[in-house]
Design an enzyme around this catalytic site. Structure first.
Site, mmCIF file in Angstrom:
data_model
loop_
_atom_site.group_PDB
_atom_site.id
_atom_site.type_symbol
_atom_site.label_atom_id
_atom_site.label_comp_id
_atom_site.label_asym_id
_atom_site.label_seq_id
_atom_site.Cartn_x
_atom_site.Cartn_y
_atom_site.Cartn_z
ATOM 1 N N HIS A 100 0.954 -1.214 -0.030
ATOM 2 C CA HIS A 100 -0.083 0.126 -0.092
ATOM 3 C C HIS A 100 0.914 1.014 0.184
ATOM 4 C CE1 HIS A 100 -2.716 -3.153 1.494
ATOM 5 N NE2 HIS A 100 -2.247 -3.231 2.479
ATOM 6 N N HIS A 126 5.059 7.115 6.680
ATOM 7 C CA HIS A 126 4.561 6.456 5.286
ATOM 8 C C HIS A 126 4.583 7.598 4.301
ATOM 9 C CE1 HIS A 126 0.619 6.932 7.175
ATOM 10 N NE2 HIS A 126 0.491 7.187 5.901
ATOM 11 N N HIS A 128 2.530 9.318 0.667
ATOM 12 C CA HIS A 128 1.367 9.045 -0.187
ATOM 13 C C HIS A 128 2.127 9.923 -1.764
ATOM 14 C CE1 HIS A 128 -1.754 7.853 2.651
ATOM 15 N NE2 HIS A 128 -0.967 8.634 3.319
ATOM 16 N N GLU A 138 -2.151 14.052 -0.230
ATOM 17 C CA GLU A 138 -3.654 13.771 0.000
ATOM 18 C C GLU A 138 -3.989 15.460 0.507
ATOM 19 O OE1 GLU A 138 -3.459 10.408 2.899
ATOM 20 O OE2 GLU A 138 -4.446 9.501 1.046
ATOM 21 N N HIS A 151 3.400 11.158 6.223
ATOM 22 C CA HIS A 151 2.601 11.129 7.449
ATOM 23 C C HIS A 151 3.456 10.625 8.678
ATOM 24 C CE1 HIS A 151 -1.659 11.228 5.040
ATOM 25 N NE2 HIS A 151 -0.922 12.465 5.159
ATOM 26 N N THR A 232 -7.138 8.339 6.766
ATOM 27 C CA THR A 232 -7.145 8.455 5.305
ATOM 28 C C THR A 232 -7.328 7.128 4.493
ATOM 29 O OG1 THR A 232 -5.017 8.789 4.633
ATOM 30 C CG2 THR A 232 -6.011 10.732 5.124
ATOM 31 N N THR A 233 -7.707 6.040 5.256
ATOM 32 C CA THR A 233 -7.839 4.827 4.660
ATOM 33 C C THR A 233 -8.906 4.127 5.416
ATOM 34 O OG1 THR A 233 -6.267 3.527 6.135
ATOM 35 C CG2 THR A 233 -5.592 4.351 3.597
HETATM 36 ZN ZN LIG Z 1 -0.921 8.418 5.367
#
Ligand SMILES: [Zn+2]
Length: 370
Positions: A100, A126, A128, A138, A151, A232-233
């Site tokens: 992911h 992690h 994005h 994001e 993040h 956000t998931t």
């Molecule tokens: Zn994140």
């Protein structure tokens, strides 16, 4: 019944841990659901996640667009002080491709408390990102989506661990860092980006020596936006105190390319792992500083010859410089006014004494004529 619910909750939370509060492979849609009626797969291509995760359509979701003209200045939001972020080289940190995102596990000796109402311990960070043709942050600011976003995930110390904290209203604190492309490599990110090729395969992992994680953050840790939001998931728990720094961090185009192309997931390149912005609804976005209209948060698209620090002093210079200018301006104005008043009074005094003098001279003359 209760046990079954607990098990389902556990499975959701276990997924939360593995997805690292962030993305999944946008191409992975064929994963077998083996957890009863609980949908266990979701993608970025189809972000209608509320079918399986009801919270994802609630009113306090993340990410959001930050409209700087509508933020509320809050002078009780002080400098963020990362504590224990300088990890000794002797400590090994796991860097993994979980299908992911790329995730760096962090020790809970790292924490943040200044700037928060309680102490939060680090768990992981992690990223994005987008693709060769699109940006991938994001959060957006004034409608602008940035190249990528990092993040740094923390959980409230009082809850003991991430799983427990993730379902508590004040359980999580995430630091969000927006990326822009600059002319130079950002060497602070080399420990991570140099290893991406080694974790190209899904579920691959390597261990890297500890380094100073605070070097991954912007310099201006006192300028940030703060709001209450969510993961956000899925499962989109609305338990995150978000801190999105005003200052961006620059990485080179080559570094961004690495991020966008190095990792593979089940169905191809792992890219575009960002959620679309969600409605703000009635929430307030606070700013730790006064985002004046003329105070640009970021130098828009960086001059290729500019040093990577080009963006970092813009806001500082404006605020401090203008405050000093205003202060000296007021002092100068007062001094000038006092001087003018003094001059006017002196002139009046001279005139009246001249007039008195003429009268004195005149009287004797009259007397003489009389
Ligand atoms: Zn994140």
């Amino acid at each position: 019944m209760s046990c079954r619910m607990d098990r389902l909750l556990f499975l959701i939370l276990a997924q939360l841990l593995t997805t690292a509060t962030c993305g999944t492979d946008p191409d992975s849609e064929s994963e077998e659901s083996d957890e009863g009626d609980m949908p266990d797969h979701w993608t970025y291509k189809d972000q209608d996640w509320s079918k399986g995760y009801k919270l994802c359509k609630e009113n306090s979701q993340s990410p959001i667009n930050i409209d700087t003209s509508k933020t509320t200045f809050n002078n009780k939001l002080p400098l963020i002080i990362p504590e224990g972020y300088n990890i000794p080289e002797t400590e090994q940190l796991e860097l993994s491709n979980n299908g992911h995102t790329v995730k760096l596990s962090l020790p809970d000796s790292m924490s943040i408390s200044h700037g928060f109402t309680q102490k939060y311990l680090a768990n992981q960070l992690h990223f994005h990102w987008g693709s060769a043709t699109s940006s991938g942050s994001e959060h957006t600011v004034d409608g602008v989506q940035y190249a990528a976003e990092m993040h740094v995930v923390h959980f409230a110390a009082k809850y003991g661990n991430l799983i427990e904290a993730a379902q508590k209203a004040d359980g999580l604190a995430v630091l969000g860092v927006l990326f822009q492309v600059g002319a130079q490599d950002n060497k602070n990110y080399n420990p991570i980006f140099d290893k991406l090729q080694d974790i190209a395969a899904e579920d691959a992992n390597v261990y890297i020596p500890g380094f100073d994680i605070s070097t991954l953050l912007p310099d201006q840790l006192y300028r940030y936006f703060r709001y209450d939001g969510s993961l956000t998931t899925p499962p989109c728990f609305q338990t995150v105190t978000w801190t999105v720094f005003n200052e961006t961090v620059q990485i080179s185009q080559a570094q961004l390319d690495k991020l966008e192309t190095s990792l593979k997931a089940a169905h191809g390149t792992l890219d575009s792992n960002f959620r679309h912005v969600q409605p703000l609804n009635r929430r307030t976005v606070f700013a730790s500083f006064s985002p004046l209209p003329t105070s640009r948060r970021i130098v828009p698209n960086i001059d290729s010859n500019a040093p990577s620090e080009a963006t970092k002093s813009v806001d500082d210079d404006f605020t401090l410089g203008d405050m000093l200018a205003a202060l000296f301006g007021i002092l100068f104005g007062c001094t000038a006014l006092a001087f003018v008043i003094y001059v006017i009074r002196q002139r009046k005094r001279q005139r009246s004494s001249t007039e008195r003098g003429q009268k004195v001279i005149y009287k004797p003359a009259a007397t003489m004529e009389a």
